[in-house]
Structure formats: C-alpha cells, structure tokens
Scaffold this active site. Structure first.
Site, mmCIF file in Angstrom:
data_model
loop_
_atom_site.group_PDB
_atom_site.id
_atom_site.type_symbol
_atom_site.label_atom_id
_atom_site.label_comp_id
_atom_site.label_asym_id
_atom_site.label_seq_id
_atom_site.Cartn_x
_atom_site.Cartn_y
_atom_site.Cartn_z
ATOM 1 N N LYS A 168 0.805 -1.224 0.497
ATOM 2 C CA LYS A 168 0.094 0.060 0.246
ATOM 3 C C LYS A 168 0.883 1.344 0.140
ATOM 4 O O LYS A 168 2.168 1.492 0.521
ATOM 5 C CB LYS A 168 -0.622 0.113 1.050
ATOM 6 C CG LYS A 168 -2.157 -1.165 1.242
ATOM 7 C CD LYS A 168 -3.100 -0.883 2.277
ATOM 8 C CE LYS A 168 -3.808 -2.508 2.399
ATOM 9 N NZ LYS A 168 -5.033 -1.856 3.274
ATOM 10 N N TYR B 194 -13.025 -1.282 -3.848
ATOM 11 C CA TYR B 194 -13.000 -1.681 -2.466
ATOM 12 C C TYR B 194 -14.553 -1.664 -2.503
ATOM 13 O O TYR B 194 -14.599 -0.787 -1.064
ATOM 14 C CB TYR B 194 -13.008 -0.487 -0.938
ATOM 15 C CG TYR B 194 -10.830 -0.506 -0.863
ATOM 16 C CD1 TYR B 194 -10.641 -1.492 -0.374
ATOM 17 C CD2 TYR B 194 -9.605 -0.255 -1.441
ATOM 18 C CE1 TYR B 194 -9.680 -2.980 -0.163
ATOM 19 C CE2 TYR B 194 -9.062 0.032 -1.191
ATOM 20 C CZ TYR B 194 -8.676 -1.457 -1.035
ATOM 21 O OH TYR B 194 -7.589 -1.652 0.074
HETATM 22 P P1 GDP Z 1 -7.973 -6.235 6.303
HETATM 23 O O1 GDP Z 1 -8.952 -7.704 4.884
HETATM 24 O O2 GDP Z 1 -7.333 -6.549 7.180
HETATM 25 O O3 GDP Z 1 -7.696 -5.920 5.056
HETATM 26 O O4 GDP Z 1 -9.092 -5.466 6.441
HETATM 27 P P2 GDP Z 1 -10.749 -5.390 5.892
HETATM 28 O O5 GDP Z 1 -10.701 -6.333 5.064
HETATM 29 O O6 GDP Z 1 -11.762 -5.238 7.547
HETATM 30 O O7 GDP Z 1 -10.548 -3.697 5.919
HETATM 31 C C1 GDP Z 1 -9.847 -3.219 4.304
HETATM 32 C C2 GDP Z 1 -9.183 -1.911 4.395
HETATM 33 O O8 GDP Z 1 -9.287 -0.756 4.731
HETATM 34 C C3 GDP Z 1 -7.454 -2.418 5.585
HETATM 35 O O9 GDP Z 1 -6.808 -3.150 5.349
HETATM 36 C C4 GDP Z 1 -7.629 -0.236 6.291
HETATM 37 O O10 GDP Z 1 -6.345 -0.351 5.315
HETATM 38 C C5 GDP Z 1 -8.901 -0.189 6.082
HETATM 39 N N1 GDP Z 1 -9.423 -0.385 7.567
HETATM 40 C C6 GDP Z 1 -9.812 -1.090 7.982
HETATM 41 N N2 GDP Z 1 -10.473 -0.934 9.157
HETATM 42 C C7 GDP Z 1 -10.369 0.069 9.208
HETATM 43 C C8 GDP Z 1 -10.994 1.572 10.053
HETATM 44 O O11 GDP Z 1 -11.364 0.759 11.777
HETATM 45 N N3 GDP Z 1 -10.486 2.626 10.446
HETATM 46 C C9 GDP Z 1 -10.195 2.796 8.976
HETATM 47 N N4 GDP Z 1 -9.681 4.211 8.532
HETATM 48 N N5 GDP Z 1 -9.386 1.508 8.112
HETATM 49 C C10 GDP Z 1 -10.092 1.079 8.577
#
Ligand code: GDP
Length: 139
Positions: A11, A51
């Site tokens: 990233k 996303y």
């Molecule tokens: P991952 O599968 O571990 O990448 O997590 P998720 O699919 O839940 O979220 C996608 C991406 O969104 C994450 O990798 C972070 O870059 C971002 N993200 C996730 N949770 C949060 C949050 O609570 N706050 C913010 N600002 N970004 C988040």
C-alpha cells in the site's frame, strides 16, 4: 480444497517508506512465488471500484482517498493454501493487534495505513488479481 493463489498490494504508506523490497523479500522467503507483479497508481475511481465491497463501511471514503494517494505494488502470489497462509503472514488489520514478526507488525503505520492488502477468499483473490492483471500477465 483451498486454492493456491492470492492477491496482494503493497500500500501507499509502505511504498513511500521504501519498504516494497523488504516486504517482497519477506513474502518470497515465506514460500510464496510471485506470479505477477507491477508498480502502479490507482485513480480515485479505480480505488473506489476495488473497495466497492466496503462501500457501506464508515471508513470507505478515507480508504479510497488513501489508496489513491500514491503508488502501490500489486502482485499475485502462489503457494499451497495461499489465502489463509498469506493472511497469517500479514497479521491483523490493526498493526497494534498484529502478532510479532507479521508484515503489518513490522511495517504498518495504523489501522488504515497498514502496509499490505491480502485477499480474504479464493473467489476474491481471483477477482482482485483480474482487476490488475490480464491472463497473459499471470505466470
Ligand atoms: P483487511 O482484510 O485486514 O485488509 O481488513 P478489512 O477488509 O476489514 O478492511 C480493508 C482495509 O480498510 C484495511 O486493510 C484498512 O486499510 C482499512 N480499514 C479497516 N478498518 C478500518 C478502520 O476502522 N478505520 C480506517 N480508517 N480504515 C480501516
């Protein structure tokens, strides 16, 4: 049966910090073969499309802005049980909760600027890999 490919992005935060090489080295040393790789930059619209599944989440707008803020490295990785093993290698979404030695523990700055993406299922790995690479670019 678990598939043998996953998709990752280094990233913008990790690219800006000069950690692409360190991260790719750790990925290779953990037994993943790089089957496709490119450095690129997502437009705001492209990051929004990538996303799309997170559209209803409160951080979607911030996430799209961040993911289009700088260059990324996109890659398709191959290994037995790739999706699950790669999720273990990167660690929890929030680096404060990630286990020692994981990529996010080592390189992430925050829950949002968390250094790497890793697909969460075989189906999504295929969709996400196809977002960046044509069939001819996957080896
Ligand atoms: P991952 O599968 O571990 O990448 O997590 P998720 O699919 O839940 O979220 C996608 C991406 O969104 C994450 O990798 C972070 O870059 C971002 N993200 C996730 N949770 C949060 C949050 O609570 N706050 C913010 N600002 N970004 C988040």
């Amino acid at each position: 049966m678990a598939g043998n490919r996953t998709f990752t992005m280094v990233k913008p935060d990790a690219m800006a910090a000069g950690n692409m090489g360190n991260i790719l080295q750790k990925i290779e040393q953990s037994g993943f073969r790089i089957a496709a790789l490119k450095v690129t930059r997502l437009s705001h619209a492209q990051a929004g499309a990538f996303y799309e599944v997170h559209k209803e989440r409160p951080f979607y707008g911030e996430l799209v802005k961040y993911m289009s803020s700088g260059v990324i490295a996109a890659a398709i990785l191959e290994k037995n049980n790739a999706v699950e093993d790669f999720r273990k290698l990167i660690g929890a979404t929030d680096p404060a909760k990630a286990e020692a030695g994981t990529i996010r523990k080592l390189y992430a700055k925050s829950i949002q600027e968390n250094a790497v993406h890793g697909s969460d299922s075989d189906d999504n790995a295929k969709i996400e890999g196809g977002f960046f690479f044509s069939a001819l670019e996957q080896f």
